[in-house]
Design a protein around this motif. Sequence first.
Motif, PDB file in Angstrom:
ATOM      1  N   LYS A 412       0.616  -1.169   0.231  1.00 21.80           N
ATOM      2  CA  LYS A 412      -0.037   0.044  -0.232  1.00 21.80           C
ATOM      3  C   LYS A 412       0.826   1.420   0.110  1.00 21.80           C
ATOM      4  O   LYS A 412       1.454   1.610   1.069  1.00 21.80           O
ATOM      5  CB  LYS A 412      -0.733  -0.089   1.087  1.00 21.80           C
ATOM      6  CG  LYS A 412      -1.858  -1.256   1.015  1.00 21.80           C
ATOM      7  CD  LYS A 412      -2.647  -1.480   2.370  1.00 21.80           C
ATOM      8  CE  LYS A 412      -3.156  -2.748   2.766  1.00 21.80           C
ATOM      9  NZ  LYS A 412      -3.889  -3.185   1.675  1.00 21.80           N
ATOM     10  N   PHE A 413       0.880   1.930  -1.039  1.00 25.00           N
ATOM     11  CA  PHE A 413       1.471   3.243  -1.440  1.00 25.00           C
ATOM     12  C   PHE A 413       1.032   4.202  -1.378  1.00 25.00           C
ATOM     13  O   PHE A 413       1.375   5.324  -1.243  1.00 25.00           O
ATOM     14  CB  PHE A 413       2.365   3.157  -2.774  1.00 25.00           C
ATOM     15  CG  PHE A 413       3.597   2.357  -2.680  1.00 25.00           C
ATOM     16  CD1 PHE A 413       4.837   2.873  -2.558  1.00 25.00           C
ATOM     17  CD2 PHE A 413       3.314   0.626  -3.092  1.00 25.00           C
ATOM     18  CE1 PHE A 413       5.962   1.998  -2.753  1.00 25.00           C
ATOM     19  CE2 PHE A 413       4.654   0.363  -3.256  1.00 25.00           C
ATOM     20  CZ  PHE A 413       6.094   0.681  -3.219  1.00 25.00           C
ATOM     21  N   GLY A 414      -0.204   4.232  -1.159  1.00 24.71           N
ATOM     22  CA  GLY A 414      -1.427   5.364  -1.513  1.00 24.71           C
ATOM     23  C   GLY A 414      -1.417   6.436  -0.385  1.00 24.71           C
ATOM     24  O   GLY A 414      -1.182   6.272   0.888  1.00 24.71           O
ATOM     25  N   LEU A 415      -1.625   7.687  -0.771  1.00 24.01           N
ATOM     26  CA  LEU A 415      -2.020   8.673   0.227  1.00 24.01           C
ATOM     27  C   LEU A 415      -3.624   8.581   0.786  1.00 24.01           C
ATOM     28  O   LEU A 415      -4.043   9.148   1.565  1.00 24.01           O
ATOM     29  CB  LEU A 415      -2.034  10.057  -0.550  1.00 24.01           C
ATOM     30  CG  LEU A 415      -0.717  10.525  -1.008  1.00 24.01           C
ATOM     31  CD1 LEU A 415      -0.750  12.015  -1.678  1.00 24.01           C
ATOM     32  CD2 LEU A 415       0.110  10.801   0.485  1.00 24.01           C
ATOM     33  N   VAL A 416      -4.222   7.889  -0.242  1.00 26.81           N
ATOM     34  CA  VAL A 416      -5.569   7.414   0.033  1.00 26.81           C
ATOM     35  C   VAL A 416      -5.826   5.642   0.199  1.00 26.81           C
ATOM     36  O   VAL A 416      -5.225   5.161  -0.618  1.00 26.81           O
ATOM     37  CB  VAL A 416      -6.509   8.119  -1.083  1.00 26.81           C
ATOM     38  CG1 VAL A 416      -7.917   7.448  -1.108  1.00 26.81           C
ATOM     39  CG2 VAL A 416      -6.298   9.498  -1.334  1.00 26.81           C
ATOM     40  N   HIS A 417      -6.621   5.500   1.042  1.00 24.04           N
ATOM     41  CA  HIS A 417      -6.593   4.134   1.313  1.00 24.04           C
ATOM     42  C   HIS A 417      -7.754   3.486   0.327  1.00 24.04           C
ATOM     43  O   HIS A 417      -8.985   4.361  -0.007  1.00 24.04           O
ATOM     44  CB  HIS A 417      -7.214   3.833   2.742  1.00 24.04           C
ATOM     45  CG  HIS A 417      -7.638   2.398   2.969  1.00 24.04           C
ATOM     46  ND1 HIS A 417      -8.798   2.035   2.886  1.00 24.04           N
ATOM     47  CD2 HIS A 417      -7.018   1.429   3.648  1.00 24.04           C
ATOM     48  CE1 HIS A 417      -8.948   0.755   3.248  1.00 24.04           C
ATOM     49  NE2 HIS A 417      -7.923   0.252   3.770  1.00 24.04           N
ATOM     50  N   PHE A 418      -7.541   2.346  -0.313  1.00 27.77           N
ATOM     51  CA  PHE A 418      -8.495   1.864  -1.305  1.00 27.77           C
ATOM     52  C   PHE A 418      -9.097   0.503  -0.528  1.00 27.77           C
ATOM     53  O   PHE A 418      -7.995  -0.329  -0.288  1.00 27.77           O
ATOM     54  CB  PHE A 418      -8.040   1.658  -2.584  1.00 27.77           C
ATOM     55  CG  PHE A 418      -8.741   1.079  -3.473  1.00 27.77           C
ATOM     56  CD1 PHE A 418      -9.968   1.426  -3.999  1.00 27.77           C
ATOM     57  CD2 PHE A 418      -8.406  -0.366  -3.814  1.00 27.77           C
ATOM     58  CE1 PHE A 418     -10.753   0.672  -4.897  1.00 27.77           C
ATOM     59  CE2 PHE A 418      -9.113  -0.935  -5.153  1.00 27.77           C
ATOM     60  CZ  PHE A 418     -10.301  -0.641  -5.490  1.00 27.77           C
ATOM     61  N   ASP A 419     -10.212   0.168  -0.561  1.00 28.09           N
ATOM     62  CA  ASP A 419     -10.694  -1.095  -0.169  1.00 28.09           C
ATOM     63  C   ASP A 419     -11.136  -1.904  -1.331  1.00 28.09           C
ATOM     64  O   ASP A 419     -12.126  -1.418  -2.148  1.00 28.09           O
ATOM     65  CB  ASP A 419     -11.902  -0.911   0.875  1.00 28.09           C
ATOM     66  CG  ASP A 419     -12.600  -2.141   1.354  1.00 28.09           C
ATOM     67  OD1 ASP A 419     -12.335  -3.229   0.591  1.00 28.09           O
ATOM     68  OD2 ASP A 419     -12.935  -2.119   2.366  1.00 28.09           O
ATOM     69  N   PRO A 420     -10.598  -2.737  -2.005  1.00 26.65           N
ATOM     70  CA  PRO A 420     -10.793  -3.713  -3.124  1.00 26.65           C
ATOM     71  C   PRO A 420     -12.165  -4.249  -2.867  1.00 26.65           C
ATOM     72  O   PRO A 420     -12.566  -4.775  -3.943  1.00 26.65           O
ATOM     73  CB  PRO A 420      -9.468  -4.531  -3.103  1.00 26.65           C
ATOM     74  CG  PRO A 420      -8.399  -4.100  -2.084  1.00 26.65           C
ATOM     75  CD  PRO A 420      -9.115  -3.291  -1.166  1.00 26.65           C
ATOM     76  N   GLU A 421     -12.684  -4.544  -1.726  1.00 30.50           N
ATOM     77  CA  GLU A 421     -14.211  -5.081  -1.839  1.00 30.50           C
ATOM     78  C   GLU A 421     -15.011  -4.127  -1.909  1.00 30.50           C
ATOM     79  O   GLU A 421     -16.011  -4.497  -2.656  1.00 30.50           O
ATOM     80  CB  GLU A 421     -14.204  -5.620  -0.490  1.00 30.50           C
ATOM     81  CG  GLU A 421     -14.952  -7.166  -0.348  1.00 30.50           C
ATOM     82  CD  GLU A 421     -14.555  -7.840   0.858  1.00 30.50           C
ATOM     83  OE1 GLU A 421     -13.444  -8.708   0.784  1.00 30.50           O
ATOM     84  OE2 GLU A 421     -15.209  -7.666   1.993  1.00 30.50           O
ATOM     85  N   THR A 422     -14.900  -3.016  -1.288  1.00 30.21           N
ATOM     86  CA  THR A 422     -16.128  -2.056  -1.626  1.00 30.21           C
ATOM     87  C   THR A 422     -16.030  -0.947  -2.415  1.00 30.21           C
ATOM     88  O   THR A 422     -16.687  -0.034  -2.675  1.00 30.21           O
ATOM     89  CB  THR A 422     -16.479  -1.430  -0.042  1.00 30.21           C
ATOM     90  OG1 THR A 422     -15.196  -0.770   0.397  1.00 30.21           O
ATOM     91  CG2 THR A 422     -16.576  -2.197   0.868  1.00 30.21           C
ATOM     92  N   LEU A 423     -14.618  -1.035  -2.771  1.00 28.67           N
ATOM     93  CA  LEU A 423     -14.065   0.048  -3.892  1.00 28.67           C
ATOM     94  C   LEU A 423     -13.922   1.522  -3.132  1.00 28.67           C
ATOM     95  O   LEU A 423     -13.922   2.423  -4.148  1.00 28.67           O
ATOM     96  CB  LEU A 423     -14.876   0.013  -5.186  1.00 28.67           C
ATOM     97  CG  LEU A 423     -15.124  -1.201  -5.916  1.00 28.67           C
ATOM     98  CD1 LEU A 423     -15.870  -1.252  -7.273  1.00 28.67           C
ATOM     99  CD2 LEU A 423     -13.737  -1.853  -6.281  1.00 28.67           C
ATOM    100  N   GLU A 424     -14.091   1.413  -2.007  1.00 28.83           N
ATOM    101  CA  GLU A 424     -14.175   2.958  -1.058  1.00 28.83           C
ATOM    102  C   GLU A 424     -12.915   3.664  -1.188  1.00 28.83           C
ATOM    103  O   GLU A 424     -11.872   2.831  -0.892  1.00 28.83           O
ATOM    104  CB  GLU A 424     -14.942   2.581   0.022  1.00 28.83           C
ATOM    105  CG  GLU A 424     -15.255   3.654   0.955  1.00 28.83           C
ATOM    106  CD  GLU A 424     -15.707   3.502   2.283  1.00 28.83           C
ATOM    107  OE1 GLU A 424     -15.777   4.503   3.145  1.00 28.83           O
ATOM    108  OE2 GLU A 424     -15.594   2.088   2.737  1.00 28.83           O
TER     109      GLU A 424
END
Length: 447
Positions: A412-424
């Motif tokens: 996880k490199f993001g400044l924003v978290h990404f949830d692969p299940e909910t796409l949130e």
Amino acid sequence: MSFVKNFVWGVATASYQIEGGAHEADKGLNVWDVGSATEGRIFEGHRGDVGCDHYHKFREDVALMKELGIKAYRFSINWARLLPEGVGKVSEDGKRFYGELLAALREAGIEPWVTLFHWDYPYALYLRGGWLNPESPKWFEEYARVVAELFGDSISHFILINEPQVFLGLGHSAGTHAPFLRLSDGEVMRAAHHVLLACGLGEKMLRKTCKHPIKVGTSQAYWPSIPDTPDDYRVAKQDTFACHRDFGSVNYYTDPLIFGTYPEEFRAWQEECGFSYPESDMEIIRSKIDFYGVNTYSGNRVREQNGKIITLTPTPATPKTDTRWNVYPDVMYYGPKFLFERYGLPIIYTENGVALSEWKDLNGEINDDCRIDFLKRYLREMFRASCEVPIYGYFYWTLYDNFEWAEGFSKKFGLVHFDPETLERTPKKSAAFYKKVIETNGEELFR
Ligand code: GBH
């Protein structure tokens, strides 16, 4: 303390890592679509078919970037989404998608920096031999023409090909990235030569086709040798540009592009491998490069000992990221100095960032203080370098957690978290920090 006025503050992504929409409309497949389906290649069988669903959610993503104060967005075009067969017919849907993305960015006041190729090679062209086919530079030239004709009006900054080191080294030699090949060194040299010819033809085609002045640059995977102490400057620089026989060097690719010659140090290796080429190719390869784009995450610490250059084993106290890369902030100082001394071109950090093991806490927050600390340490060193050599921009890798190639979604490199299940998408604490860095043109780093 702040950076030059108009310093470019951005984030970077790549098409295959975020778009998803692998089977939408008439999109052609690419080598990652096909190659990652084979078991055992990608961490826990993750796939990029849905990615971060950016293909459907791009408006939300542009709005998010605007909210985060991002000034510039580096993204890549998925070649086979635009040209399903790699050459020939243009996809109406591909044309629509990138047209709408560019329009949304324009509306949000975010400057697009467009990478033509970030590893998702059209499968149809792979079946014709891919980068080993002597026609492959022409295919790329045609693709560059199509991009310039369709979108040239809205783009001022182009990056030709992302990290030849990685898709040749890992994709064609080590076999751990698509197209998962383990070619002999001589064949990889042949493929690399075609990649360089493609850059040369592409650069000329972009300038010919775009109706306004454009800037064209590179994006090199740069993992330099770092002097252990300032006294080791000379040997570290020498080692950075020495012949390491792994296709990972930057000068192997950028000497031809910028000077029109392969580095002298690599000649013996090329000869041993039976690699040769017509000298006239070098004139095609040689290009006008406006900025030296560089992706740096870490490097190797070196020092001279008994007349030999040795690579130091990190001490047990050395902090490591989740990809086990050593946290060596001074790589951001020495790296660009070596490059500027060799090439004399302005430098843009087209990628830098950190993967951390982290998750959303019970309050729904991601308090990634280590990422903030990483940014402070690395960007303070970048600032130090920028007082001595021209550094005009920085793109954090990456906007949100995404498909990290063979590591799947596990890094996880993001400044924003990404949830692969909910796409949130959920901005992390570091996103707010980076926003302040941008607002203060870097002063926030020193608070
Ligand atoms: C970039 O590649 C890519 O452009 C991007 O797509 C990717 O998501 C991002 O970085 C993060 O990985 O054997 O320990 O010495 C980075 C490629 C990977 C090249 C590490 C140098 C050396 C690791 N780099 N590699 S090590």
